[in-house]
Design a protein around this motif. Structure first.
Motif, mmCIF file in Angstrom:
data_model
loop_
_atom_site.group_PDB
_atom_site.id
_atom_site.type_symbol
_atom_site.label_atom_id
_atom_site.label_comp_id
_atom_site.label_asym_id
_atom_site.label_seq_id
_atom_site.Cartn_x
_atom_site.Cartn_y
_atom_site.Cartn_z
ATOM 1 N N ARG A 111 32.393 42.461 36.637
ATOM 2 C CA ARG A 111 33.272 43.625 36.717
ATOM 3 C C ARG A 111 34.730 43.265 36.985
ATOM 4 N N ASP A 112 34.985 42.065 37.405
ATOM 5 C CA ASP A 112 36.368 41.628 37.598
ATOM 6 C C ASP A 112 36.449 40.163 37.249
ATOM 7 N N ARG A 113 37.647 39.678 37.020
ATOM 8 C CA ARG A 113 37.794 38.368 36.421
ATOM 9 C C ARG A 113 38.342 37.350 37.420
ATOM 10 N N SER A 114 38.416 36.128 36.961
ATOM 11 C CA SER A 114 39.019 34.969 37.635
ATOM 12 C C SER A 114 38.812 34.996 39.144
ATOM 13 N N PHE A 115 39.905 35.082 39.906
ATOM 14 C CA PHE A 115 39.815 34.979 41.366
ATOM 15 C C PHE A 115 39.906 36.340 42.056
ATOM 16 N N HIS A 116 39.646 37.401 41.326
ATOM 17 C CA HIS A 116 39.704 38.750 41.879
ATOM 18 C C HIS A 116 38.375 39.085 42.558
ATOM 19 N N PHE A 117 38.001 38.317 43.547
ATOM 20 C CA PHE A 117 36.748 38.599 44.241
ATOM 21 C C PHE A 117 36.815 38.050 45.658
ATOM 22 N N GLY A 118 35.879 38.514 46.451
ATOM 23 C CA GLY A 118 35.750 37.993 47.803
ATOM 24 C C GLY A 118 34.303 37.657 48.074
ATOM 25 N N THR A 119 34.075 36.974 49.152
ATOM 26 C CA THR A 119 32.721 36.626 49.562
ATOM 27 C C THR A 119 32.683 36.481 51.076
ATOM 28 N N GLN A 120 31.899 37.338 51.713
ATOM 29 C CA GLN A 120 31.758 37.246 53.163
ATOM 30 C C GLN A 120 31.061 35.955 53.571
ATOM 31 N N GLU A 121 30.193 35.454 52.703
ATOM 32 C CA GLU A 121 29.467 34.219 53.001
ATOM 33 C C GLU A 121 30.428 33.066 53.266
ATOM 34 N N PHE A 122 31.520 33.016 52.497
ATOM 35 C CA PHE A 122 32.477 31.917 52.641
ATOM 36 C C PHE A 122 33.783 32.374 53.295
ATOM 37 N N LYS A 123 33.792 33.603 53.791
ATOM 38 C CA LYS A 123 34.953 34.167 54.492
ATOM 39 C C LYS A 123 36.231 34.069 53.645
ATOM 40 N N ILE A 124 36.077 34.456 52.392
ATOM 41 C CA ILE A 124 37.208 34.491 51.459
ATOM 42 C C ILE A 124 37.366 35.922 50.964
ATOM 43 N N VAL A 125 38.589 36.415 50.965
ATOM 44 C CA VAL A 125 38.878 37.758 50.472
ATOM 45 C C VAL A 125 39.879 37.625 49.332
ATOM 46 N N GLY A 126 39.418 37.899 48.114
ATOM 47 C CA GLY A 126 40.256 37.693 46.944
ATOM 48 C C GLY A 126 41.295 38.786 46.756
ATOM 49 N N MET A 127 42.293 38.455 45.986
ATOM 50 C CA MET A 127 43.419 39.356 45.741
ATOM 51 C C MET A 127 43.076 40.417 44.704
ATOM 52 N N ILE A 128 43.954 41.447 44.637
ATOM 53 C CA ILE A 128 43.949 42.349 43.498
ATOM 54 C C ILE A 128 45.278 42.138 42.779
ATOM 55 N N SER A 129 45.393 42.668 41.586
ATOM 56 C CA SER A 129 46.605 42.417 40.797
ATOM 57 C C SER A 129 47.854 43.010 41.445
#
Length: 669
Positions: A111-129
């Motif tokens: 539903r979204d591309r490239s680095f537009h995502f997050g993951t609580q498992e790895f404590k990463i919150v991805g950006m939006i455009s």
């Protein structure tokens, strides 16, 4: 890979940073991995096997150094050029490759591309455009850590172009005022797409802005992995002991286009040549070889192992079937799962005003949920402009009843960050009109986040709204239609004290974002017996206020009371009256049942006509009840003008002024 001379490595003076050989080798391997992945991705891009690529070649030391300096349980909010964050957090490569191919093993179900995502498992919150909101989200994450007295740091990335956005100012201001442990990592890489820095800001260094926020700021060589790692590590240790925000400007350069299709023709060749000599990977490699920390054989082994891992994980991703889904699946993922359990109202009641009911529901929710934080302008000691939170500070303290700077976008984003870090947030818009200043994070961040990567947004935005109080164009709007059309948001609009209390508590229980509209003209004019204890009313259920057979009147908010007043004065009208209460989700069943019984329908809203929610309800009725209609559907709305101030003008503006005539025409049809 091309090596460089000793004279060139002296650009960095790695020797001044005291780190063990083990750390240096670890950093080198971490630096090498995103570079080799990128080189492979550029090949795949040319082959048409991936659709787009945002290259971070030349900037890897920042991502790797910052991530290596943070603890694994500390959140990082990267951008699309920060592959080193994801690889250093050791996300399995096949999951990254699947994400970039839009496959199921990725993080967004295609539903979204490239680095537009997050993951609580790895404590990463991805950006939006829309780059800016993630800076405020970092504030909210850090606030949750601070409130729980957890000694943790949050790091958030942006580019020098992103610092031109208002969200940058708002986020830094909030973090400074609240002394939040946030590392604002600004990668000053020379160009925002094609706009050079001299056209982006008019100061020598972005770090200089720290002074304006009373904030510590540092300039770091973003191409020197040891400098990045050591300085960020020292600062992070300090922040865990003494929470505060720090602005970090990493000087670096973007060696490839904004994305590959952009190219770099707008960059002077001499600038490219200068920065090529400062390549973070080749310079660190040469230093380690010169020092004997790394051998040519080891380097070859590292590269072979990484390339082998890349190829094996690419096979896994390539073998995966293209993403597939059903309409039901897509619709179900718009909202976070929530098993509502109704808390029934008790028999003990007292007569209170609508404003008191909202205050009571908010207070009882704060008592029920220790993790709930209420934020807004002037809501603490002053009690809010409508006094809904009066006395709350004495009971719950200023940590949970938080005065905010005047920055709606930053505060909504911070509320999102609180939700990400296991808390709940209620944001009070001083007036619902002011939500336009926080519109972006509501409709583009909160609304979309569960659908994108399965992250709930446990945020309620309270919206004092509506005309009839002589407040003029900027304090009288009822702008629910801005939000009812946005998938992922819930919209509530009560007309009575009992409903206001029960729907507010239910909205706070719900892990999804809710816009909660409160009509100012009803605050102190409408009284009702309200259950004293905590209770909830399910969202999405209309109230059937009057049963009749001649005409259906469907409305909400102040329109409910306009209709009741008119029917009380005209007892001969046999009307069926529906109070929607919730506009999203909408109780379509109640609407259709009423229309099928009466055959005539009047749709009443305070908002102006065109684009209002009643236009959509009219279309729904036409689609589902056409054969049951005995007359055209009648919409009654306010004038298509801004809301005037003078009493006689405001009266004529409002839909109430046209209700009697419109109803009479419909009944006579």
């Amino acid at each position: 890979m091309k090596s460089v001379t000793t004279a060139e490595t002296s650009l960095f003076n790695f020797a001044q940073f005291e780190t063990s050989k083990e750390v240096q080798l670890s950093l080198y391997k971490r630096l090498l991995k995103p570079r080799l992945i990128e080189e492979k991705m550029l090949v795949l891009l040319r082959q048409g096997k991936i659709s787009k690529w945002f290259s971070g070649i030349g900037q890897e030391a920042i991502s790797v150094g910052v991530t290596s300096a943070l603890e694994k349980e500390e959140y990082i909010l990267p951008m699309h050029r920060n592959l080193g964050v994801f690889t250093t957090r050791e996300i399995p490569l096949h999951r990254l490759f699947s994400q970039w191919q839009g496959k199921k093993s990725g993080f967004t179900k295609g539903r979204d591309r490239s680095f537009h995502f997050g993951t609580q498992e790895f404590k990463i919150v991805g950006m939006i455009s829309h780059l800016g909101p993630q800076l405020g989200v970092a504030d909210g994450i850090a606030l949750a850590h601070k409130l729980r007295n957890e000694k943790k740091v949050t790091a958030v990335f942006s580019g020098e172009g992103g610092t031109s956005e208002g969200d940058f100012h708002e986020a830094l201001n909030i973090a400074s005022v609240w002394q939040l442990p946030v590392l604002f990592c600004i990668e000053n890489n020379g160009y925002g797409l094609s706009t050079p820095t001299n056209e982006q800001y008019f100061c020598e260094h972005i770090a200089d802005r720290g002074k304006g926020y009373g904030m510590e700021a540092h300039i770091i060589d973003g191409n020197n992995i040891l400098e990045v790692y050591q300085k960020v590590n020292e600062i992070a240790i300090s922040l865990r002991k003494n929470p505060r925000p720090v602005l970090l400007e990493f000087k670096t350069f973007r060696m490839r286009g904004h994305e590959e299709a952009s190219g770099t023709k707008y960059v002077p060749q001499e600038l490219m040549d200068t920065w090529e000599k400062k390549d973070p990977v080749t310079n660190f490699q040469q230093y380690l070889l010169e020092q004997g920390t790394l051998t040519e054989e080891q380097d070859t082994q590292f590269r072979k192992a990484i390339k082998k891992e890349i190829n094996e994980h690419l096979k896994l991703a390539n073998a995966e079937e293209p993403i597939n889904s059903t309409v039901e699946e897509e619709l179900n993922d718009v909202y976070a799962p929530f098993q509502f359990t109704e808390t029934k109202p008790t028999s003990a009641k007292k007569e209170i005003r609508l404003i008191d009911a909202i205050s009571e529901g908010l207070r009882q929710s704060l008592e029920k949920y220790d993790e709930l934080v209420v934020m807004g302008q002037d809501i603490a000691d002053y009690g809010g402009v409508f006094k809904i939170t009066e006395g709350f500070v004495e009971k719950f303290g200023k940590d949970r009843i938080r005065n905010t700077p005047i920055c709606e976008s930053g505060i909504v984003a911070a509320a999102m960050g609180l939700s990400m870090n296991k808390m709940k947030a209620v944001v009070e818009m001083q007036f619902g009109d002011f939500v336009s200043s926080g519109f972006n994070p509501i409709v583009n961040y909160l609304a979309k986040i569960n659908y994108r990567w399965n992250q709930n947004a446990d945020v309620v935005v309270r919206m004092p709204c509506g005309a009839g109080v002589g407040a003029g164009p900027f304090h009288s709007q009822t702008n629910e239609a801005w939000f009812t059309k946005t998938p992922g948001l819930k919209v509530v609009y009560p007309a009575f004290p009992q409903d206001a209390k029960g729907l507010l508590t239910a909205s706070i229980e719900d892990p999804n974002p809710v816009l909660f509209f409160e009509h100012k003209a009803l605050y102190r004019s409408i009284r009702q017996e309200v259950s004293e204890d905590y209770f909830t009313i399910p969202l999405g259920k209309a109230a059937h206020l009057k049963e009749g057979n001649s005409v259906s009147i469907i409305t909400y908010g102040a329109g409910v009371h306009w209709a009741l007043d008119h029917l009380a004065s005209n007892a001969e009208i046999d009307a069926d009256l529906i109070d929607l209460r919730t506009l999203q989700p909408l109780d379509e069943e109640a609407i259709f049942n009423s229309v099928k019984r009466t055959g005539k329908v009047l749709l009443l809203q305070e908002d102006s006509m065109f684009g209002g929610i009643m236009s959509d309800i009219s279309a729904l009725i036409a689609e589902h009840c056409f054969e049951d209609l005995d007359a055209p559907i009648k919409r009654v709305a306010s004038l298509p003008t801004p809301i005037p101030f003078a009493a006689n003008l405001e009266e004529k503006y409002l839909a109430k002024h046209r209700l009697a005539t419109s109803l009479e025409e419909l009944l006579a049809y």
